[in-house]
Design a protein around this motif. Sequence first.
Motif, mmCIF file in Angstrom:
data_model
loop_
_atom_site.group_PDB
_atom_site.id
_atom_site.type_symbol
_atom_site.label_atom_id
_atom_site.label_comp_id
_atom_site.label_asym_id
_atom_site.label_seq_id
_atom_site.Cartn_x
_atom_site.Cartn_y
_atom_site.Cartn_z
ATOM 1 N N ARG A 298 0.829 -1.214 0.000
ATOM 2 C CA ARG A 298 0.000 0.000 0.000
ATOM 3 C C ARG A 298 0.856 1.254 0.000
ATOM 4 O O ARG A 298 0.730 2.114 0.867
ATOM 5 C CB ARG A 298 -0.924 -0.005 1.213
ATOM 6 C CG ARG A 298 -1.851 -1.206 1.266
ATOM 7 C CD ARG A 298 -2.711 -1.194 2.472
ATOM 8 N NE ARG A 298 -1.890 -1.373 3.674
ATOM 9 C CZ ARG A 298 -2.380 -1.416 4.898
ATOM 10 N NH1 ARG A 298 -3.660 -1.266 5.106
ATOM 11 N NH2 ARG A 298 -1.590 -1.587 5.923
ATOM 12 N N PRO A 299 1.739 1.413 -0.976
ATOM 13 C CA PRO A 299 2.626 2.588 -0.973
ATOM 14 C C PRO A 299 1.874 3.915 -1.024
ATOM 15 O O PRO A 299 2.314 4.893 -0.432
ATOM 16 C CB PRO A 299 3.517 2.393 -2.194
ATOM 17 C CG PRO A 299 2.806 1.414 -3.057
ATOM 18 C CD PRO A 299 1.978 0.563 -2.137
ATOM 19 N N GLU A 300 0.730 3.961 -1.707
ATOM 20 C CA GLU A 300 -0.025 5.213 -1.785
ATOM 21 C C GLU A 300 -0.586 5.603 -0.425
ATOM 22 O O GLU A 300 -0.672 6.786 -0.090
ATOM 23 C CB GLU A 300 -1.130 5.144 -2.841
ATOM 24 C CG GLU A 300 -2.253 4.167 -2.545
ATOM 25 C CD GLU A 300 -1.900 2.684 -2.730
ATOM 26 O OE1 GLU A 300 -2.603 1.855 -2.147
ATOM 27 O OE2 GLU A 300 -0.937 2.358 -3.435
ATOM 28 N N LEU A 301 -0.951 4.633 0.400
ATOM 29 C CA LEU A 301 -1.448 4.945 1.739
ATOM 30 C C LEU A 301 -0.320 5.406 2.659
ATOM 31 O O LEU A 301 -0.538 6.231 3.552
ATOM 32 C CB LEU A 301 -2.172 3.736 2.340
ATOM 33 C CG LEU A 301 -3.493 3.380 1.663
ATOM 34 C CD1 LEU A 301 -4.104 2.136 2.302
ATOM 35 C CD2 LEU A 301 -4.465 4.530 1.702
ATOM 36 N N ILE A 302 0.878 4.907 2.434
ATOM 37 C CA ILE A 302 2.027 5.371 3.219
ATOM 38 C C ILE A 302 2.292 6.841 2.918
ATOM 39 O O ILE A 302 2.544 7.633 3.822
ATOM 40 C CB ILE A 302 3.273 4.498 2.953
ATOM 41 C CG1 ILE A 302 3.068 3.129 3.611
ATOM 42 C CG2 ILE A 302 4.543 5.179 3.455
ATOM 43 C CD1 ILE A 302 4.193 2.156 3.386
ATOM 44 N N THR A 303 2.196 7.224 1.652
ATOM 45 C CA THR A 303 2.368 8.631 1.273
ATOM 46 C C THR A 303 1.334 9.495 1.988
ATOM 47 O O THR A 303 1.667 10.540 2.555
ATOM 48 C CB THR A 303 2.252 8.800 -0.249
ATOM 49 O OG1 THR A 303 3.285 8.048 -0.871
ATOM 50 C CG2 THR A 303 2.357 10.259 -0.660
ATOM 51 N N GLN A 304 0.080 9.052 1.980
ATOM 52 C CA GLN A 304 -0.988 9.789 2.659
ATOM 53 C C GLN A 304 -0.692 9.920 4.150
ATOM 54 O O GLN A 304 -0.867 10.986 4.742
ATOM 55 C CB GLN A 304 -2.330 9.069 2.499
ATOM 56 C CG GLN A 304 -3.107 9.452 1.290
ATOM 57 C CD GLN A 304 -4.461 8.757 1.329
ATOM 58 O OE1 GLN A 304 -4.558 7.546 1.518
ATOM 59 N NE2 GLN A 304 -5.496 9.534 1.152
ATOM 60 N N MET A 305 -0.258 8.825 4.770
ATOM 61 C CA MET A 305 0.005 8.848 6.202
ATOM 62 C C MET A 305 1.147 9.799 6.533
ATOM 63 O O MET A 305 1.079 10.528 7.522
ATOM 64 C CB MET A 305 0.326 7.453 6.718
ATOM 65 C CG MET A 305 0.592 7.449 8.205
ATOM 66 S SD MET A 305 0.575 5.826 8.918
ATOM 67 C CE MET A 305 -1.172 5.563 9.024
ATOM 68 N N GLN A 306 2.192 9.833 5.718
ATOM 69 C CA GLN A 306 3.300 10.760 5.955
ATOM 70 C C GLN A 306 2.803 12.198 5.954
ATOM 71 O O GLN A 306 3.181 12.998 6.808
ATOM 72 C CB GLN A 306 4.378 10.592 4.883
ATOM 73 C CG GLN A 306 5.163 9.318 5.003
ATOM 74 C CD GLN A 306 6.088 9.111 3.820
ATOM 75 O OE1 GLN A 306 5.706 9.288 2.672
ATOM 76 N NE2 GLN A 306 7.319 8.723 4.114
ATOM 77 N N GLU A 307 1.951 12.524 4.985
ATOM 78 C CA GLU A 307 1.417 13.885 4.874
ATOM 79 C C GLU A 307 0.535 14.219 6.075
ATOM 80 O O GLU A 307 0.618 15.315 6.638
ATOM 81 C CB GLU A 307 0.650 14.047 3.575
ATOM 82 C CG GLU A 307 1.551 13.973 2.352
ATOM 83 C CD GLU A 307 0.796 13.810 1.043
ATOM 84 O OE1 GLU A 307 -0.461 13.723 1.061
ATOM 85 O OE2 GLU A 307 1.469 13.753 -0.003
ATOM 86 N N LEU A 308 -0.322 13.274 6.482
ATOM 87 C CA LEU A 308 -1.212 13.519 7.616
ATOM 88 C C LEU A 308 -0.440 13.640 8.921
ATOM 89 O O LEU A 308 -0.753 14.491 9.757
ATOM 90 C CB LEU A 308 -2.256 12.403 7.717
ATOM 91 C CG LEU A 308 -3.286 12.369 6.596
ATOM 92 C CD1 LEU A 308 -4.117 11.096 6.676
ATOM 93 C CD2 LEU A 308 -4.169 13.602 6.640
ATOM 94 N N MET A 309 0.561 12.832 9.115
ATOM 95 C CA MET A 309 1.368 12.901 10.338
ATOM 96 C C MET A 309 2.113 14.235 10.428
ATOM 97 O O MET A 309 2.244 14.804 11.501
ATOM 98 C CB MET A 309 2.377 11.756 10.410
ATOM 99 C CG MET A 309 1.778 10.399 10.649
ATOM 100 S SD MET A 309 1.128 10.235 12.323
ATOM 101 C CE MET A 309 -0.588 9.929 11.951
ATOM 102 N N ALA A 310 2.583 14.754 9.299
ATOM 103 C CA ALA A 310 3.300 16.029 9.286
ATOM 104 C C ALA A 310 2.391 17.189 9.683
ATOM 105 O O ALA A 310 2.864 18.213 10.177
ATOM 106 C CB ALA A 310 3.905 16.276 7.913
ATOM 107 N N ARG A 311 1.078 17.054 9.498
ATOM 108 C CA ARG A 311 0.124 18.123 9.809
ATOM 109 C C ARG A 311 -0.376 18.101 11.249
ATOM 110 O O ARG A 311 -1.133 18.980 11.646
ATOM 111 C CB ARG A 311 -1.088 18.023 8.883
ATOM 112 C CG ARG A 311 -0.789 18.411 7.474
ATOM 113 C CD ARG A 311 -2.080 18.508 6.682
ATOM 114 N NE ARG A 311 -1.857 17.918 5.385
ATOM 115 C CZ ARG A 311 -2.758 17.289 4.673
ATOM 116 N NH1 ARG A 311 -3.978 17.150 5.137
ATOM 117 N NH2 ARG A 311 -2.457 16.790 3.504
ATOM 118 N N GLN A 312 -0.009 17.111 12.019
ATOM 119 C CA GLN A 312 -0.494 17.001 13.397
ATOM 120 C C GLN A 312 0.038 18.155 14.245
ATOM 121 O O GLN A 312 1.122 18.672 13.994
ATOM 122 C CB GLN A 312 -0.043 15.676 14.019
ATOM 123 C CG GLN A 312 -0.588 14.459 13.319
ATOM 124 C CD GLN A 312 -2.091 14.391 13.377
ATOM 125 O OE1 GLN A 312 -2.686 14.484 14.447
ATOM 126 N NE2 GLN A 312 -2.715 14.239 12.230
#
Length: 73
Positions: free
Chosen positions: A30-44
């Motif tokens: 699920r590489p596309e979900l990892i990209t999403q998670m990286q972006e969401l974690m950076a916004r916390q």
Amino acid sequence: MRRGPDAAYPAPVAEAASLRVAVVVASLGRPELITQMQELMARQCQPPELLLFSVTGAQDLPPPRPRDSALPS
């Protein structure tokens, strides 16, 4: 230690200034979900100091992102 009627609520961020966060995620295919998670974690409001992905191989990871030149290396 917090006491009184609001004792059950988490401490405000100012009181938790020394809070350190690490996130570990297991992922497979699920590489596309990892990209999403990286972006969401950076916004916390408290971004993790460490974001670790446990995968079976390079095919489970997104392509490397270019480094931000404004960030220290």
